[in-house]
Design a protein around this motif. Structure first.
Motif, PDB file in Angstrom:
ATOM      1  N   SER A   1      48.975  46.843  41.604  1.00  0.00           N
ATOM      2  CA  SER A   1      49.920  45.755  41.349  1.00  0.00           C
ATOM      3  C   SER A   1      51.297  46.271  40.947  1.00  0.00           C
ATOM      4  O   SER A   1      52.314  45.639  41.239  1.00  0.00           O
ATOM      5  CB  SER A   1      49.371  44.829  40.262  1.00  0.00           C
ATOM      6  OG  SER A   1      49.144  45.535  39.055  1.00  0.00           O
TER       7      SER A   1
ATOM      8  N   SER B   1      46.624  38.512  42.175  1.00  0.00           N
ATOM      9  CA  SER B   1      47.930  38.107  41.651  1.00  0.00           C
ATOM     10  C   SER B   1      47.793  37.409  40.302  1.00  0.00           C
ATOM     11  O   SER B   1      48.589  37.642  39.383  1.00  0.00           O
ATOM     12  CB  SER B   1      48.635  37.176  42.644  1.00  0.00           C
ATOM     13  OG  SER B   1      48.866  37.824  43.876  1.00  0.00           O
TER      14      SER B   1
ATOM     15  N   PHE C   1      52.312  36.255  43.395  1.00  0.00           N
ATOM     16  CA  PHE C   1      51.726  35.863  44.673  1.00  0.00           C
ATOM     17  C   PHE C   1      52.739  36.005  45.809  1.00  0.00           C
ATOM     18  O   PHE C   1      52.380  36.410  46.924  1.00  0.00           O
ATOM     19  CB  PHE C   1      51.231  34.419  44.591  1.00  0.00           C
ATOM     20  CG  PHE C   1      50.364  34.017  45.749  1.00  0.00           C
ATOM     21  CD1 PHE C   1      49.080  34.532  45.878  1.00  0.00           C
ATOM     22  CD2 PHE C   1      50.821  33.128  46.707  1.00  0.00           C
ATOM     23  CE1 PHE C   1      48.271  34.166  46.953  1.00  0.00           C
ATOM     24  CE2 PHE C   1      50.020  32.758  47.772  1.00  0.00           C
ATOM     25  CZ  PHE C   1      48.742  33.279  47.894  1.00  0.00           C
TER      26      PHE C   1
ATOM     27  N   LEU D   1      44.040  37.740  47.468  1.00  0.00           N
ATOM     28  CA  LEU D   1      45.434  37.854  47.042  1.00  0.00           C
ATOM     29  C   LEU D   1      45.723  36.959  45.833  1.00  0.00           C
ATOM     30  O   LEU D   1      46.444  37.356  44.915  1.00  0.00           O
ATOM     31  CB  LEU D   1      46.366  37.507  48.197  1.00  0.00           C
ATOM     32  CG  LEU D   1      46.401  38.495  49.367  1.00  0.00           C
ATOM     33  CD1 LEU D   1      47.315  37.977  50.468  1.00  0.00           C
ATOM     34  CD2 LEU D   1      46.857  39.869  48.910  1.00  0.00           C
ATOM     35  N   GLY D   2      45.157  35.756  45.835  1.00  0.00           N
ATOM     36  CA  GLY D   2      45.359  34.862  44.702  1.00  0.00           C
ATOM     37  C   GLY D   2      44.722  35.386  43.429  1.00  0.00           C
ATOM     38  O   GLY D   2      45.319  35.339  42.349  1.00  0.00           O
TER      39      GLY D   2
ATOM     40  N   PHE E   1      52.648  33.742  38.004  1.00  0.00           N
ATOM     41  CA  PHE E   1      51.733  33.761  39.145  1.00  0.00           C
ATOM     42  C   PHE E   1      52.493  33.572  40.452  1.00  0.00           C
ATOM     43  O   PHE E   1      52.194  34.245  41.456  1.00  0.00           O
ATOM     44  CB  PHE E   1      50.683  32.666  38.990  1.00  0.00           C
ATOM     45  CG  PHE E   1      49.822  32.493  40.213  1.00  0.00           C
ATOM     46  CD1 PHE E   1      48.857  33.432  40.539  1.00  0.00           C
ATOM     47  CD2 PHE E   1      49.998  31.403  41.049  1.00  0.00           C
ATOM     48  CE1 PHE E   1      48.075  33.278  41.680  1.00  0.00           C
ATOM     49  CE2 PHE E   1      49.223  31.237  42.183  1.00  0.00           C
ATOM     50  CZ  PHE E   1      48.255  32.178  42.502  1.00  0.00           C
TER      51      PHE E   1
END
Length: 365
Positions: free
Chosen positions: A107, A274, A157, A270-271, A153
């Motif tokens: 990340s 993230s 994202f 991905l959600g 978020f």
């Protein structure tokens, strides 16, 4: 002959189960030990008996001793917060590495943490202006509570989608070069925007600057309660990630032939990654390399199977960041080093090592 093979398979399976249980038992023991050390050690050290007495002895707030106040109100919430953030960052790293099938996916390196930081900092600029509008006056309190995680978020994202789209459109889904370059560009862009916003908040400049470096200084029960709902949601979503990630290890075509819904998987993975990274950023600021180091080492020590790798990453990520935070508090005590600098000092050489060792290698289940 068949019976012999079956018996050997059963023995191997039982042996693997025992090994995994022992490995998770060690991880839990190390996490407990790290938490105890984190509470006990600092500018002022406390014995194990003092820590246990302060935590479990019921006393009225006004009757708490100075040592009990330090343990219960300052150090305990801080180490718990560090453990949660470390677990979330490591789990996010495991998810992104599995999704991109790349050991360098993290990340921080991908710019997702920078996007989350920009979103979190930008949310602090909005309530004052929105409060001036009559239509928002009645909901401003709720907006202030939920704006930070929502914006964090959204920023995370957005960057995750950008990195995925860039690598996918180039036809090199797991390309180290594309991921690093896109992530570096996104990180630089959002870091610049974050710095601009920090400079605009001149009255809170130092506090926000330290936060962007990653720090748990001054964090307590309020911050822990603030991220707890998002942490629970992240862990629940992480529960659904292992099987799709294991199927993706053989490539998209193979995963589709086995019945995997790629569109739903991309949104889920991905959600989830993230949200986990954004939650950690909301609590501790930008803390890099946790999601790079921990999952990569555990993939070798435990298993590339994500049903084992993700929970192991949560436990050992907590250990890693609690220890890093302890170093940040004690290395130059009574002054304090931002924990993000400590993880960067450990992670940057590790990143170079991985890059030189062959960052293009995919991980197979």
């Amino acid at each position: 002959m068949d019976d012999k093979l079956i018996n050997q398979g059963g023995t191997s399976s039982r042996g693997g189960t025992v090994k995994n249980l022992a490995a998770f038992g060690l991880a839990i023991a190390m996490l407990v030990a790290a938490l105890i050390c984190g509470v006990s050690l600092g500018t002022e050290n406390f014995s194990f008996q003092e820590v246990v007495a302060a935590i479990f002895t019921s006393q009225a707030e006004e009757e708490l001793s100075i040592s009990s106040t330090i343990i219960r109100e300052i150090r305990l919430p801080r180490v718990l917060l560090a453990a949660l953030c470390g677990g979330l960052l490591a789990a996010a790293g495991a998810v992104f590495q599995g999704f991109f099938r790349n050991p360098l996916a993290d990340s921080g390196i991908m710019g997702i943490s920078s996007g989350a930081a920009f979103g979190a900092v930008s949310s602090a600029m909005l309530p004052a202006g929105i409060a001036a509008l009559p239509i928002f006056a009645s909901i401003n309190y709720l907006f202030s509570d939920f704006a930070t995680p929502i914006f964090a978020f959204a920023g995370a994202f957005l960057v995750a989608i950008t990195v995925f789209a860039s690598s996918h459109l180039q036809g090199r889904y797991s390309s180290t070069t594309v991921i690093i370059l896109t992530g570096t560009a996104a990180s630089a862009f959002f870091s610049a925007l974050t710095s601009l916003l920090v400079l605009m908040k001149d009255k809170e400049l130092y506090k926000m600057f330290v936060w962007t470096l990653g720090s748990f200084n001054g964090k307590g029960w309020n911050e822990l309660q603030f991220i707890l709902p998002m942490t629970i949601i992240s862990v629940v979503l992480l529960w659904f990630c292992p099987k799709p990630l294991d199927l993706l290890a053989g490539g998209e075509a193979s995963a589709q032939s086995l019945g995997l819904n790629l569109a739903a998987t991309k949104v889920l993975v991905l959600g989830t990654g993230s949200l986990a990274a954004a939650t950690a950023v909301c609590a501790g600021g930008t803390i890099g390399f946790v999601g790079l180091i921990v999952p990569h080492l555990l993939r070798r020590l435990y298993s590339p199977r994500h049903s084992l790798l993700i929970p192991a990453s949560i436990l050992w990520g907590g250990v890693f960041l609690v220890v890093a935070d302890l170093i940040s508090r004690t290395a130059i005590a009574p002054a304090e080093i931002p924990v993000g600098l400590v993880t960067s000092l450990a992670g940057a050489p590790f990143f170079v090592f991985l890059l030189l060792a062959g960052g293009e290698k995919n991980y197979e289940v």
